[in-house]
Design an enzyme around this catalytic site. Structure first.
Site, PDB file in Angstrom:
ATOM      1  N   ILE A 178       0.854  -1.192   0.000  1.00  0.00           N
ATOM      2  CA  ILE A 178       0.000   0.000   0.000  1.00  0.00           C
ATOM      3  C   ILE A 178       0.890   1.242   0.000  1.00  0.00           C
ATOM      4  O   ILE A 178       1.809   1.365   0.823  1.00  0.00           O
ATOM      5  CB  ILE A 178      -0.923   0.011   1.240  1.00  0.00           C
ATOM      6  N   ASP A 194      -6.291  -0.239  10.077  1.00  0.00           N
ATOM      7  CA  ASP A 194      -6.737  -1.635  10.089  1.00  0.00           C
ATOM      8  C   ASP A 194      -7.901  -1.844   9.123  1.00  0.00           C
ATOM      9  O   ASP A 194      -7.977  -2.853   8.428  1.00  0.00           O
ATOM     10  CB  ASP A 194      -7.167  -2.051  11.501  1.00  0.00           C
ATOM     11  N   GLU A 220       2.009  -3.755   5.705  1.00  0.00           N
ATOM     12  CA  GLU A 220       1.078  -3.389   4.632  1.00  0.00           C
ATOM     13  C   GLU A 220       1.471  -4.064   3.330  1.00  0.00           C
ATOM     14  O   GLU A 220       1.137  -3.622   2.250  1.00  0.00           O
ATOM     15  CB  GLU A 220       1.051  -1.865   4.457  1.00  0.00           C
TER      16      GLU A 220
END
Lengths: 303, 122, 213
Positions: A178, A194, A220
């Site tokens: 990400i 989250d 991530e």
């Protein structure tokens, strides 16, 4: 002492059929779980009542017991159940029907030893199977996102690589990350972070085929094993994943943000000849995607 | 006196077969432990009938059948086998076997095969 | 022939046992084809007589030539008793599942492939062992029963495989045949390790067999 009651009373299903699968004996346990009384089923072909048993596998085992006098074991792992009975608890076991371990064996004529009928025992192993299922899942899945965890992914990569080597099938691997996840956490809080991880996992999972394995590699970072896929197709898959993330805003409560991901793609080939190299090549491609602007798909070097 | 050649790699199997046939006054026996030896013995001994096993080292029963039929189309061969799958039976019959006797040999079946042969020869 | 071999089983008994195996495996193959639609070729069997100490080494050597193997183990228990080991070399799961016509179910099952592979292996193994052991027992006028099969697939170090508990001053009669499923690449070996306890019975059953015929 009168032992003749035991077959009726034991806490296990007991069925006896003749060589034509006609029911000769049906004990209380079977009556209780099936809702069929012994007088209703005795004299009838078992398959009339349980058409699910009219399959090659069950019949092969039956004929084997008749021909060779061996025992056949219908394990819960392979067969789930032979008789579709309801589970005995109202708690959720994770199974629609009672899970069963069944055994089939020969019964011989007292005088000439010929096999004239076959017994079948049915044991309820739902609790055990349910417990095992939960353990296996807990050991395979990432607690937060519900997708595969790193440990399981590693075993998938190993196994798929073995298959790739053995049957020389194509195999591709995606590593994705990400973009600016730290900023999301810092600006919107860890709970929202989250949420992004969970939402992203759900979106990507639904965009993949059943044979693909998707999981969280750590933080991530996610990855995806694509068996029997060539690199062109893998790049197209990666592009689709990038799209499903960027297309719609991530909305939770009052917060709404755009999220993007970068993806590195690798494929097994002469140069990439171990699982470790497959992961490293995707990781290097991912690094290049990050370096050259993010929100993009980069293929590993192929020379 | 009838001449019988038994081609089988197992001594035990040959003994069992001879026991079934019985009556050593009526028959003269010759034995071979594989197809190769069987062919040589066949040429010397000129048997009326051959009892033939299928799985043997050096030369198996199928090749023996093929070879012997080349030399003598009328050779009377009784195949002895435990593997009585339809496919296996079709194969030996198409190779020219006279009949098949199931292993382990039962006296009735063996004598039956011999009497059928007698009828043909009459 | 070494001394132990002479002591435990005579040359003649060996010949009888070999012929019984020949017939049994032939019958097993025929019945498997006729009743179960499993088409298998079983090669000419062998008998080895070994000291218990040599058993693990012998099996490891036999199996090591077939890396990538899977082994199904099952104990059989009658007057004729012992341990059956079915060694499959290089298995293709799809081919294996096709033996039991379960390919169709393939797509619906959520379990990992190796669980299915393992369970299918056990099921095929159970039938194959049951057919071969059952026919031998039948010819010796015995009835046997079986423990559920266990399976070991590849990758484990072979040293951890075997843990036979046998008396030191005894010998083991080991029966061996090779098998191949017709029109597949699935092949391997079947070993029957006859328990010491049944040797005496076996010898008398063999002589009885000869008298009967």
């Amino acid at each position: 002492m009168d032992f003749s009651q035991i077959p009726y009373q034991i806490n296990i299903g007991l069925v006896i059929v003749d060589r034509d699968l006609k029911v000769i004996f049906w004990n209380n346990w079977m009556a209780m779980h099936s809702g069929i009384k012994d007088e209703e089923i005795i004299g009838h072909n078992l398959l009339e009542f349980y058409s699910n048993l009219d399959n090659v596998r069950f019949l092969k085992n039956f004929r084997s017991v008749i021909s060779f006098g061996n025992l056949s074991f219908f394990s819960q792992k392979l067969h789930k159940y032979l008789f579709p009975f309801n589970t005995t608890t109202s708690f959720d076991t994770g199974f629609e029907y009672m899970q069963q371990n069944c055994t089939m064996g020969p019964m011989r004529d007292k005088d000439n030893g010929e096999i004239n009928s076959v017994y079948l025992t049915v044991q309820d192993v739902t609790d055990l199977a349910s417990y095992e299922k939960k353990l296996v899942e807990a050991n395979m899945l990432d607690g937060l996102t519900g997708v595969f965890n790193r440990k399981y992914l590693n075993s998938v990569i190993e196994k798929e690589f073995e298959r790739h080597v053995r049957y020389s099938r194509a195999l591709c691997f995606l590593m994705l990350d990400i973009d600016f996840f730290k900023n999301i956490n810092d600006n919107y809080g860890h709970q929202f972070g989250d949420f992004v991880l969970k939402e992203l996992s759900a979106r990507i999972s639904s965009a993949l085929r059943d044979v693909d394995s998707f999981g969280r590699y750590g933080g991530e970072e996610f990855c995806c094993v694509l068996p029997e896929t060539d690199i062109k197709f893998a790049v197209a898959v990666a592009e689709r994943l990038r799209q499903v993330v960027v297309d719609e805003k991530f909305i939770n409560g009052s917060s709404s943000i755009d999220v993007t991901i970068s993806i590195g793609v690798s494929a097994s080939c002469d140069k990439v000849s171990t699982p470790e190299m497959l992961i490293r090549s995707a990781d290097e491609a991912l690094y290049k995607a990050k370096e050259t602007g993010r929100n993009k798909v980069v293929m590993m070097d192929e020379e | 006196m009838k001449k019988i050649l038994i081609v089988d790699d197992s001594r035990v199997s040959r003994i069992m077969l001879k026991k079934c046939i019985g009556n050593s006054d009526k028959y003269e026996f010759c034995e071979a432990e594989n197809g190769q030896v069987g062919l040589e013995k066949y040429r010397d001994f000129r048997p009326d009938v051959v009892f033939l096993d299928l799985t043997m080292p050096v030369m198996g029963g199928r090749e023996f059948l093929k070879e012997i039929k080349k030399e003598n189309v009328d050779a009377k061969i009784v195949v002895c086998t435990a593997d009585v799958q339809r496919k296996a039976l079709d194969e030996v019959f198409s190779l020219g076997a006279f009949t098949v006797v199931k292993k382990p040999p039962a006296k009735g079946c063996v004598l039956d095969a011999l009497s059928k042969l007698d009828q043909i020869n009459k | 022939m070494d001394k132990t071999e002479k002591a435990i089983i005579t040359e003649e008994e060996k010949e009888i046992l070999l012929e019984i195996m020949n017939i049994s495996f032939g019958k097993a193959a025929a019945d498997l084809a006729e009743f179960i639609d499993i088409y298998i070729e079983l090669s000419i069997p062998y008998i080895h007589v070994l000291e218990p100490r040599a058993l693990s080494g012998y099996l490891k050597k036999e199996i090591k030539d077939n890396l990538d193997c899977s082994i199904v183990e099952q104990k059989y228990w009658g007057k004729f008793k012992g341990d059956a080991l079915l060694v499959f070399s290089a298995i293709s799961s799809r081919e294996l599942l096709s033996l039991l016509d379960t390919e169709k179910d393939w797509g619906y099952c959520s379990d990992p492939i190796d669980v299915l592979e393992k369970e299918s292996l056990m099921e095929v193994g159970n039938i194959l062992i049951g057919a071969c052991v059952g026919k031998i027992a039948e010819m010796l006028n015995d009835i046997v029963t079986y423990t559920p099969p266990k399976v070991i697939i590849e990758t484990q170090p072979l040293d951890s495989f075997f843990n036979f508990q046998v008396e030191e001053d005894s010998s083991i009669i080991l029966l061996r045949t090779a098998f191949k499923f017709k029109s597949t690449d699935i092949s391997g070996f079947l070993f029957l390790i006859t328990s010491n306890e049944s040797v005496e019975w076996l010898k008398s059953a063999l002589s009885e067999f000869m008298e009967r015929s």
